[in-house]
Design a protein around this motif. Structure first.
Motif, PDB file in Angstrom:
ATOM      1  N   GLU A  46     -26.611  -4.453  31.969  1.00 51.65           N
ATOM      2  CA  GLU A  46     -27.368  -3.243  31.631  1.00 51.65           C
ATOM      3  C   GLU A  46     -28.365  -3.899  30.720  1.00 51.65           C
ATOM      4  O   GLU A  46     -29.675  -3.289  30.957  1.00 51.65           O
ATOM      5  CB  GLU A  46     -26.651  -2.515  30.738  1.00 51.65           C
ATOM      6  N   GLY A  47     -28.590  -4.993  30.288  1.00 55.34           N
ATOM      7  CA  GLY A  47     -29.681  -5.473  29.233  1.00 55.34           C
ATOM      8  C   GLY A  47     -29.254  -6.052  28.204  1.00 55.34           C
ATOM      9  O   GLY A  47     -28.052  -6.645  27.931  1.00 55.34           O
ATOM     10  N   ILE A  48     -29.751  -5.953  26.986  1.00 55.62           N
ATOM     11  CA  ILE A  48     -29.608  -6.513  25.787  1.00 55.62           C
ATOM     12  C   ILE A  48     -29.701  -5.428  24.584  1.00 55.62           C
ATOM     13  O   ILE A  48     -30.524  -4.464  24.690  1.00 55.62           O
ATOM     14  CB  ILE A  48     -30.397  -7.857  25.570  1.00 55.62           C
ATOM     15  N   PHE A  49     -28.888  -5.578  23.753  1.00 52.01           N
ATOM     16  CA  PHE A  49     -29.288  -4.731  22.390  1.00 52.01           C
ATOM     17  C   PHE A  49     -28.876  -5.789  21.255  1.00 52.01           C
ATOM     18  O   PHE A  49     -28.715  -6.712  21.460  1.00 52.01           O
ATOM     19  CB  PHE A  49     -28.082  -3.890  22.303  1.00 52.01           C
ATOM     20  N   LYS A  50     -29.205  -5.320  20.005  1.00 50.36           N
ATOM     21  CA  LYS A  50     -29.538  -6.045  18.790  1.00 50.36           C
ATOM     22  C   LYS A  50     -28.819  -5.491  17.502  1.00 50.36           C
ATOM     23  O   LYS A  50     -29.477  -4.895  16.648  1.00 50.36           O
ATOM     24  CB  LYS A  50     -30.969  -6.515  18.546  1.00 50.36           C
ATOM     25  N   ARG A 103     -20.312   8.995  24.192  1.00 50.27           N
ATOM     26  CA  ARG A 103     -19.115   8.440  23.690  1.00 50.27           C
ATOM     27  C   ARG A 103     -18.556   7.220  24.001  1.00 50.27           C
ATOM     28  O   ARG A 103     -17.455   6.514  23.575  1.00 50.27           O
ATOM     29  CB  ARG A 103     -18.029   9.628  23.718  1.00 50.27           C
ATOM     30  N   ASP A 104     -19.522   6.531  25.025  1.00 45.38           N
ATOM     31  CA  ASP A 104     -18.791   5.326  25.725  1.00 45.38           C
ATOM     32  C   ASP A 104     -18.922   4.127  24.263  1.00 45.38           C
ATOM     33  O   ASP A 104     -19.499   4.318  23.547  1.00 45.38           O
ATOM     34  CB  ASP A 104     -20.039   4.626  26.658  1.00 45.38           C
ATOM     35  N   LEU A 105     -18.155   3.178  24.652  1.00 42.68           N
ATOM     36  CA  LEU A 105     -17.742   2.183  23.529  1.00 42.68           C
ATOM     37  C   LEU A 105     -18.375   0.701  24.218  1.00 42.68           C
ATOM     38  O   LEU A 105     -18.325   0.745  25.469  1.00 42.68           O
ATOM     39  CB  LEU A 105     -16.397   1.909  23.178  1.00 42.68           C
ATOM     40  N   PHE A 106     -18.689  -0.151  23.282  1.00 44.99           N
ATOM     41  CA  PHE A 106     -18.874  -1.439  23.649  1.00 44.99           C
ATOM     42  C   PHE A 106     -17.731  -2.473  23.109  1.00 44.99           C
ATOM     43  O   PHE A 106     -17.617  -2.333  21.892  1.00 44.99           O
ATOM     44  CB  PHE A 106     -20.267  -1.925  23.233  1.00 44.99           C
ATOM     45  N   ILE A 107     -17.280  -3.109  23.978  1.00 42.13           N
ATOM     46  CA  ILE A 107     -16.276  -4.121  23.532  1.00 42.13           C
ATOM     47  C   ILE A 107     -16.921  -5.427  23.328  1.00 42.13           C
ATOM     48  O   ILE A 107     -17.487  -6.016  24.249  1.00 42.13           O
ATOM     49  CB  ILE A 107     -15.070  -4.455  24.455  1.00 42.13           C
ATOM     50  N   VAL A 108     -17.312  -5.946  22.195  1.00 38.38           N
ATOM     51  CA  VAL A 108     -17.970  -6.938  21.836  1.00 38.38           C
ATOM     52  C   VAL A 108     -16.823  -8.207  21.839  1.00 38.38           C
ATOM     53  O   VAL A 108     -15.941  -8.046  21.133  1.00 38.38           O
ATOM     54  CB  VAL A 108     -18.752  -6.838  20.766  1.00 38.38           C
ATOM     55  N   THR A 109     -17.219  -9.034  22.909  1.00 35.97           N
ATOM     56  CA  THR A 109     -16.208 -10.152  23.204  1.00 35.97           C
ATOM     57  C   THR A 109     -16.788 -11.340  22.442  1.00 35.97           C
ATOM     58  O   THR A 109     -18.050 -11.612  22.523  1.00 35.97           O
ATOM     59  CB  THR A 109     -15.855 -10.383  24.489  1.00 35.97           C
ATOM     60  N   GLU A 155     -15.150  -7.012  18.119  1.00 37.31           N
ATOM     61  CA  GLU A 155     -15.339  -5.774  17.406  1.00 37.31           C
ATOM     62  C   GLU A 155     -15.370  -4.645  18.683  1.00 37.31           C
ATOM     63  O   GLU A 155     -15.819  -5.118  19.763  1.00 37.31           O
ATOM     64  CB  GLU A 155     -16.278  -5.698  16.475  1.00 37.31           C
ATOM     65  N   ILE A 156     -15.302  -3.561  18.227  1.00 32.87           N
ATOM     66  CA  ILE A 156     -15.574  -2.184  18.979  1.00 32.87           C
ATOM     67  C   ILE A 156     -16.459  -1.558  18.403  1.00 32.87           C
ATOM     68  O   ILE A 156     -16.329  -1.037  16.977  1.00 32.87           O
ATOM     69  CB  ILE A 156     -14.345  -1.568  19.177  1.00 32.87           C
ATOM     70  N   ILE A 157     -17.477  -1.019  18.913  1.00 28.25           N
ATOM     71  CA  ILE A 157     -18.746  -0.350  18.551  1.00 28.25           C
ATOM     72  C   ILE A 157     -19.020   0.853  19.415  1.00 28.25           C
ATOM     73  O   ILE A 157     -18.750   0.671  20.523  1.00 28.25           O
ATOM     74  CB  ILE A 157     -19.890  -1.122  17.762  1.00 28.25           C
ATOM     75  N   MET A 158     -19.741   1.622  18.857  1.00 29.00           N
ATOM     76  CA  MET A 158     -20.295   3.001  19.827  1.00 29.00           C
ATOM     77  C   MET A 158     -21.329   2.324  20.353  1.00 29.00           C
ATOM     78  O   MET A 158     -21.974   1.291  20.070  1.00 29.00           O
ATOM     79  CB  MET A 158     -20.762   4.032  18.908  1.00 29.00           C
ATOM     80  N   SER A 159     -21.480   2.653  21.698  1.00 29.28           N
ATOM     81  CA  SER A 159     -22.501   2.415  22.624  1.00 29.28           C
ATOM     82  C   SER A 159     -23.834   2.481  22.042  1.00 29.28           C
ATOM     83  O   SER A 159     -24.086   3.514  21.368  1.00 29.28           O
ATOM     84  CB  SER A 159     -22.410   2.973  24.013  1.00 29.28           C
ATOM     85  N   ASP A 160     -24.712   1.876  22.163  1.00 29.52           N
ATOM     86  CA  ASP A 160     -26.217   2.097  21.665  1.00 29.52           C
ATOM     87  C   ASP A 160     -27.340   1.670  22.910  1.00 29.52           C
ATOM     88  O   ASP A 160     -26.785   1.547  23.932  1.00 29.52           O
ATOM     89  CB  ASP A 160     -26.309   0.859  20.813  1.00 29.52           C
TER      90      ASP A 160
END
Length: 314
Positions: free
Chosen positions: A58-62, A87-93, A40-45
């Motif tokens: 960078e570390g971890i998010f949940k 406005r950075d995005l996370f590509i979750v692979t 999925e693609i999500i907004m950076s957190d």
């Protein structure tokens, strides 16, 4: 051939030698990832830093109660510290049975292209060593660098990739001179697989850098009366320039003589959807790439059955 629709709504026919590339930007440059790897693609957190981790981590998010490691792709690719933007995005692979997020700055769309349109970068670009590019692709009017995400993760966390120790744990093994053909474009993974198979006693291994080279070799032998003395099993990756592993499997299994040879798909992309595709194409077995010990066990079984079916002593 049956069409398969994955959970991203993208329709790809099995074995057509095509790839869906998701294009994204990092510091103004176009890069790409195989859509099959994208969960999925999500907004950076907000990310919680982890002590003593790799500089690019960078570390971890949940999100949704699942801990996910975040890799800062701008830093990994350039070594420069770039200020994170809202406005950075996370590509979750998802590959190699792992879920990892990569920070990027924008998503630029998806292009469907042939693996033949992806060229391996010249080694001079990487000082003679293999870089982190699977290949360079012309997507619409952009040159896009397809990144080798497995290599990136392997560099950051070596324990997540192939472990020769799995072979050592199998104990003493008899030598095997049955001929093995391998199609694998990654120099790093090709060496890891070779070292593991040598440790497991396989003495007759021939490597090819992509499915096209492997197919040219196999096709040149198809009328050879000694074909089955020259190839006992084929091990193939899926993602490769020129020709992917699904196309290679399809060609082998549609050939009246070559189809008797067992084909194992050994890839980071093995999930439920990919398993269905590989099965439709006639793959004898499909394994996730880190499982080198399991690969050796499967090779033992398939080579033994292949020779038994030919009436040979194993």
């Amino acid at each position: 051939m049956t069409n398969n629709k994955d959970n991203k709504g993208i329709l790809l026919e099995s074995g057509t030698n095509e790839i869906e590339v998701m294009k994204f930007k990092v510091l103004g440059e176009f890069y790409g990832i195989n859509v099959a790897k994208v969960q999925e693609i999500i907004m950076s957190d907000k990310v919680k830093p982890m002590p003593h981790s790799h500089p690019a981590v960078e570390g971890i998010f949940k999100p949704r109660e699942t801990l996910i490691t975040v890799i800062n792709l701008p830093f990994y690719l350039t070594g420069q510290t770039v200020e994170n933007a809202p406005r950075d995005l996370f590509i979750v692979t998802n590959f190699n049975k792992m879920t990892v997020a990569f920070r990027v700055q924008s998503i630029e769309g998806i292009s469907r292209i042939s693996w033949k349109d992806i060229q391996k970068p010249d080694k001079t670009l990487n000082n003679g060593d293999e870089g982190v590019a699977t290949g360079i692709a012309q997507c619409d009017d952009q040159l896009v660098t397809i990144l080798d995400f497995e290599k990136i993760v392997a560099e950051i966390a070596p324990e997540t990739t192939i472990q020769i120790s799995e072979i050592d744990e199998m104990g003493d093994r008899a030598l095997c001179d049955r001929p093995v053909v391998i199609a694998e474009d990654s120099i790093l993974l090709q060496k890891m697989i070779d070292d593991s198979l040598e440790r497991a006693g396989f003495m007759n291994v021939t490597n090819f850098n992509n499915g096209q080279e492997a197919w040219n070799y196999l096709h040149s032998l198809r009328n050879d009366p000694d074909l089955y003395d020259k190839v006992n099993i084929v091990i193939t990756d899926i993602e490769m320039p020129e020709m992917d592993g699904h196309r290679l499997t399809k060609l082998i299994k549609e050939d009246s003589r070559l189809k008797k040879i067992p084909v194992v798909i050994f890839s980071s992309l093995i999930n439920e959807q990919m398993y269905i595709k590989g099965k439709e194409l006639g793959a004898s077995e499909q394994l996730s790439k880190p499982e080198i010990g399991h690969l050796v066990e499967v090779m033992d079984q398939l080579i033994a059955k292949f020779n038994e079916d030919l009436g040979r002593e194993v």
